[in-house]
Design an enzyme around this catalytic site. Structure first.
Site: not given
Ligand code: NAD
Length: 307
Positions: A152, A165, A169
């Site tokens: 991401s 996150y 990622k």
């Protein structure tokens, strides 16, 4: 060249919804046999249901394709081993692994508790490693494998409120770089996707006027290219709304500071004047970087180093 997946077996994790569902349908439409994996959890990772994976399987079979549903939690080694064993029992090989399953626990770093961090890392990072590890010996034995890691831009470029996150990622980058090198002799290619699409995960977060363009189906053709027979390796695809770009990690050309010149002020002055967008180098591996930096120093000293 026409990309097809006839005779290929693919596992797509988190394929009950959003991007994974679209990728599974896309692979099946081009001839792949697909394991549609999904734990069926909520966006924050709570709960489970086998219904959504089965619904995607029904859709594939209804379109004349072949698929089986699997409810493994990607972070659970035993469940993933059983999923891979089911694919092997049914079809005898695993050619493609799309690591896509994911959850969100967004909070600013000051408000994030460690349970959120461990949960997000567990699904995204550990889950991806567990799935890669489970298919790795099969792909080595077959001398064929195509693995996609879903990253991401939150990790690659940063996004407010997504520290947990983003760590997971960005971790995909390290995994891709090493698996690309270690898999090369067995024709295992490893790539990364940085997508942006309207799914339940991004509901309400994206500009409304762009939502109609940002369908998961506008990304899937790029994924199918990445995991195709002649697809690339160590390649990061940025994809959204039918637009595609390649993400590259670069390093500026090294500047050597000799004894007596090597002061913090001199180094600060150098980086204040360097344009990070010009005269950059692309490193094939960690040794290349060593060669670049130590090579620049050795050159000033009048010799060369063989790495
Ligand atoms: P989504 O919520 O629609 O789909 C994710 C799926 O993963 C869900 O069906 C969920 O049940 C499943 N899942 C969650 N935990 C699981 C587990 N432990 N084991 C197996 N399955 C599990 O989300 P999406 O937007 O389609 O996201 C897919 C992937 O793309 C995720 O990795 C996400 O982080 C990534 N991503 C999405 C966007 C975007 O704009 N949608 C942007 C960047 C990255």
């Amino acid at each position: 060249m026409t990309i097809r997946f006839d005779g290929r077996v693919a596992i797509v994790t988190g394929a009950g919804n959003g991007l994974g569902r679209s990728h599974a349908l896309g692979l099946a439409a081009l001839g792949a046999k697909v394991v549609v994996n999904d734990l069926g959890s909520a966006t924050n990772g709570s709960g489970s249901s086998s219904a959504i994976a089965q619904a995607v399987v029904d859709e594939i079979v209804g379109n004349g394709g072949e698929a089986i549903a699997d409810g493994a939690d990607v972070a659970d080694e035993g469940q993933v081993a059983a999923m891979v064993a089911r694919a092997m029992d049914k079809w005898g090989r695993v050619d493609i692994l799309l690591n896509n399953a994911g959850i969100l626990r967004d909070k600013t770093f000051s408000k994030m508790d460690m349970e959120d961090y461990h949960k997000v890392m567990g699904v995204h990072m550990t889950g991806t490693v567990v799935c890669c590890k489970a298919v790795w010996p099969i792909m080595r034995e077959q001398n064929y494998g195509r693995i996609l890691l879903t990253s991401s831009t939150s990790g690659l470029y940063g996004n407010f409120g997504q520290s947990n996150y983003a760590v997971a990622k960005a971790g995909m980058l390290g995994l891709m770089n090493v698996l690309h090198l270690e898999g090369a002799k067995n024709d295992i290619r490893v790539t990364m996707l940085a997508p942006s699409a309207v799914t339940r995960m991004t509901e309400g977060l994206l500009p409304q006027e762009a939502e109609a363009l940002m369908r998961p189906e506008a990304i899937t053709p790029g994924v199918l290219y990445l995991v195709s027979e002649d697809g690339p390796s160590r390649f990061i695809l940025s994809a959204s709304a039918g637009s595609f770009a390649r993400i590259l990690l670069h390093e500026t050309r090294p500047a050597y500071f000799g004894d007596g010149e090597r002061t913090p002020d001199a180094i600060a002055a150098h980086f204040n004047s360097v344009d990070p967008h010009k005269d950059v180098l692309f490193m094939e591996n960690a040794f290349e970087q060593n060669k670049s930096l130590v090579g620049a120093a050795a050159e000033k000293h009048g010799f060369s180093v063989a790495f």
